[in-house]
Write a protein that holds these residues in place. Structure first.
Motif, PDB file in Angstrom:
ATOM      1  N   VAL A   1       1.050  -1.396  -0.053  1.00 53.18           N
ATOM      2  CA  VAL A   1       0.155  -0.002  -0.040  1.00 53.18           C
ATOM      3  C   VAL A   1       0.823   1.231  -0.170  1.00 53.18           C
ATOM      4  O   VAL A   1       0.084   2.293  -1.034  1.00 53.18           O
ATOM      5  CB  VAL A   1      -1.241  -0.075   1.526  1.00 53.18           C
ATOM      6  N   GLY A   2       1.533   1.432   0.520  1.00 51.01           N
ATOM      7  CA  GLY A   2       3.014   2.052   0.698  1.00 51.01           C
ATOM      8  C   GLY A   2       3.454   2.683  -0.982  1.00 51.01           C
ATOM      9  O   GLY A   2       4.017   3.520  -0.808  1.00 51.01           O
ATOM     10  N   ALA A   3       3.039   2.093  -2.361  1.00 54.40           N
ATOM     11  CA  ALA A   3       3.760   2.623  -2.798  1.00 54.40           C
ATOM     12  C   ALA A   3       2.606   3.342  -3.729  1.00 54.40           C
ATOM     13  O   ALA A   3       2.663   3.478  -5.287  1.00 54.40           O
ATOM     14  CB  ALA A   3       3.265   1.057  -4.285  1.00 54.40           C
ATOM     15  N   PHE A   4       1.419   3.514  -3.324  1.00 56.97           N
ATOM     16  CA  PHE A   4       0.389   3.792  -3.811  1.00 56.97           C
ATOM     17  C   PHE A   4      -0.267   5.575  -2.931  1.00 56.97           C
ATOM     18  O   PHE A   4       0.410   5.717  -1.417  1.00 56.97           O
ATOM     19  CB  PHE A   4      -0.727   3.258  -4.040  1.00 56.97           C
ATOM     20  N   MET A   5      -1.225   5.988  -3.363  1.00 54.63           N
ATOM     21  CA  MET A   5      -1.381   7.483  -2.684  1.00 54.63           C
ATOM     22  C   MET A   5      -0.913   7.761  -2.172  1.00 54.63           C
ATOM     23  O   MET A   5      -0.461   8.333  -1.296  1.00 54.63           O
ATOM     24  CB  MET A   5      -2.641   6.991  -1.644  1.00 54.63           C
ATOM     25  N   ASN A   6       0.637   8.919  -2.899  1.00 55.96           N
ATOM     26  CA  ASN A   6       1.466   9.402  -2.306  1.00 55.96           C
ATOM     27  C   ASN A   6       1.623  11.094  -2.733  1.00 55.96           C
ATOM     28  O   ASN A   6       1.549  10.204  -4.004  1.00 55.96           O
ATOM     29  CB  ASN A   6       2.934   8.058  -2.392  1.00 55.96           C
ATOM     30  N   GLY A   7       2.200  11.707  -1.837  1.00 58.64           N
ATOM     31  CA  GLY A   7       1.971  13.629  -2.793  1.00 58.64           C
ATOM     32  C   GLY A   7       3.683  13.411  -3.464  1.00 58.64           C
ATOM     33  O   GLY A   7       3.742  14.556  -3.640  1.00 58.64           O
ATOM     34  N   SER A   8       4.343  12.730  -2.475  1.00 66.31           N
ATOM     35  CA  SER A   8       5.596  12.987  -3.993  1.00 66.31           C
ATOM     36  C   SER A   8       5.900  11.620  -4.123  1.00 66.31           C
ATOM     37  O   SER A   8       5.511  10.269  -3.955  1.00 66.31           O
ATOM     38  CB  SER A   8       6.261  13.455  -2.404  1.00 66.31           C
ATOM     39  N   ASN A   9       7.676  11.771  -4.405  1.00 62.09           N
ATOM     40  CA  ASN A   9       8.113   9.791  -4.977  1.00 62.09           C
ATOM     41  C   ASN A   9       8.253   9.543  -3.590  1.00 62.09           C
ATOM     42  O   ASN A   9       8.415   9.303  -2.896  1.00 62.09           O
ATOM     43  CB  ASN A   9       8.835  10.530  -5.864  1.00 62.09           C
ATOM     44  N   THR A  10       8.066   7.860  -4.169  1.00 60.46           N
ATOM     45  CA  THR A  10       8.024   6.938  -2.925  1.00 60.46           C
ATOM     46  C   THR A  10       9.905   6.608  -3.962  1.00 60.46           C
ATOM     47  O   THR A  10      10.344   6.775  -4.833  1.00 60.46           O
ATOM     48  CB  THR A  10       7.365   6.250  -2.795  1.00 60.46           C
ATOM     49  N   THR A  11      10.439   6.104  -3.085  1.00 62.95           N
ATOM     50  CA  THR A  11      11.872   4.793  -3.127  1.00 62.95           C
ATOM     51  C   THR A  11      11.418   4.141  -4.349  1.00 62.95           C
ATOM     52  O   THR A  11      12.115   3.924  -4.784  1.00 62.95           O
ATOM     53  CB  THR A  11      12.086   4.243  -1.760  1.00 62.95           C
TER      54      THR A  11
END
Length: 448
Positions: free
Chosen positions: A256-266
């Motif tokens: 779930v941490g790969a989605f719904m993010n306001g900035s790029n993830t790792t």
């Protein structure tokens, strides 16, 4: 070309891709060519305009991904919205006046024209930045042509001549209307050759990373996707392995941490930047529900798709119910970035290519698949369990609703309901306005 794909230099402001004062120019609807291409600063501003163009909702702000699943998701998703154009795509009854198909074509060629303008003015760019500017422009052009040919032409088939009609290739700026703009469609083979030329050049010119903009690894990641589409498995494996082994990117600790993010993830190799002031996330608009910023739950997920997951799979936990219908929870944030390429795809490409070739470059297929399974809360599998069929199923689970379904069906020569992979109904029509304006454009079969 012609009126429908002619563009003055649009959207030059640093909109969705704001990252530094150096590039913070005021938005403009159009700008005089002599001004826009006369200095280092203005050419770079035009390049930013190209990024803004591809972030449009009709392109990588959502619809370019959504339509791959609407076109290929028969039996697994159901479009229940009121908009006619996506409904036609979902039902495989697309008309030549389909607004989404028309917008995709027009917006793509506007983006291509913007980067063609950039490439025509490289001599005024500071010498230290010329390679980077050229590489970014070529990456954008390669991305746009790749998806144009995948949507508006029959699929590339390895071992064939691929002389079926593709899309027009335009490599110089269109700055006026004349008979010279009435170009013809290149072959699928020629379009893929142009895509590879742009992306390999970009990979050579760009720095390894480049903030939220395209870098060398971004180009390599897209090359891995293109090579896979062409069944060039060794090349796909090498390109994906380069990205993975760079160590620049890492899987997010949770799915779930790969989605719904306001900035790029790792994990994000390339993503459309969206915030509350600018940008659009049409995946939220169509896949989500009003409480999360979506419409009315336009795309429902059916039991046939849910059956792909094990009960303990964290990827299954991301689905949610409202009013008796099931939806994907990947896009429940209207201000989240739209992930275009993420690291999980590179592991899947490397695993598939290694499996097909009987190699273990970078890792065994089982090791790569277990990385993704472990992240989803599942136990390791043994080599006997991870064959090619399983890897392809894992790809469906991991990348669901992210714009892969119809393209995978076509490269694997599968089917969508009663439609074979090469059915005319699975190819977008050339927009009617284009065939009317340009007598040299030949319409796709089934749309005459």
């Amino acid at each position: 070309m012609n009126n429908s794909i002619l563009v003055t230099l649009l959207g030059l402001g640093l909109l969705a891709f704001s990252c530094s004062d150096e590039l913070d120019v005021q938005p403009a609807q159009s700008i005089d060519e002599g001004v826009a291409l006369s200095s280092d600063e203005t050419v770079k501003a035009v390049l930013i305009g190209a990024y803004d163009q591809v972030s449009d909702g009709d392109l990588y702000g959502g619809n370019a991904l959504r339509d791959a699943d609407l076109l290929g998701g028969t039996g697994e998703i159901l479009f229940v919205g009121t908009f006619n154009s996506p409904d036609e795509i979902a039902r495989k009854q697309i008309t030549t006046g389909n607004a989404d198909a028309e917008a995709r074509w027009v917006e793509s060629y506007e983006g291509i024209n913007i980067v063609n303008n950039v490439l025509s003015a490289l001599e005024v760019v500071n010498a230290d930045d010329q390679a980077r500017v050229e590489g970014e422009a070529r990456f954008i052009r390669g991305l746009l042509y790749f998806d144009l040919v995948r949507y508006y032409a029959q699929a590339f088939e390895s071992g064939q001549t691929n002389d079926q009609l593709g899309v027009p290739i335009v490599l110089t700026p269109t700055r006026g209307i004349s008979a010279e703009n009435d170009v013809t469609r290149a072959t699928v083979e020629e379009v893929y050759a142009q895509v590879l030329s742009d992306l390999t050049t970009a990979a050579d010119l760009l720095p390894e990373t480049n903030g939220v903009f395209a870098g060398s690894l971004t180009a390599s990641a897209l090359l891995a996707r293109v090579y896979l589409q062409m069944d060039r498995y060794a090349d796909a494996r090498e390109a994906a392995d380069r990205v993975i082994e760079s160590g620049v990117y890492a899987l997010t600790p949770t799915y779930v941490g790969a989605f719904m993010n306001g900035s790029n993830t790792t994990e994000d190799i390339f993503a459309i930047q969206v915030n509350s002031q600018d940008g659009v996330n049409n995946l939220t608009t169509f896949y989500s529900v009003p409480e999360f910023g979506g419409r009315d739950g336009d795309i429902e997920v059916l039991d046939n798709h849910l059956a792909l997951y094990e009960d303990e799979d964290a990827r299954r936990d991301l689905f949610f119910e409202r009013g008796g219908a099931t939806y994907t929870g990947k896009f429940n944030n209207q201000f989240a970035n739209v992930s275009i390429i993420r690291l999980a795809e590179m592991y899947l490409i490397r695993a598939e290519a290694n499996s097909r070739l009987g190699t273990e470059v970078g890792a065994t297929p089982t090791e790569d698949i277990n990385r993704l399974r472990n992240r989803a809360g599942l136990d390791d599998l043994g080599d006997d369990d991870v064959d090619l069929a399983f890897i392809l199923e894992e790809r469906r689970r991991e990348l669901a609703f992210e714009g892969f379904r119809i393209h995978d069906i076509k490269r694997l020569q599968g089917s969508v309901g009663n439609f074979a992979y090469d059915a005319n109904e699975l190819v977008f029509p050339i927009p009617a306005r284009e065939t009317v304006a340009n007598p040299n454009i030949v319409q796709n079969p089934g749309y005459n």
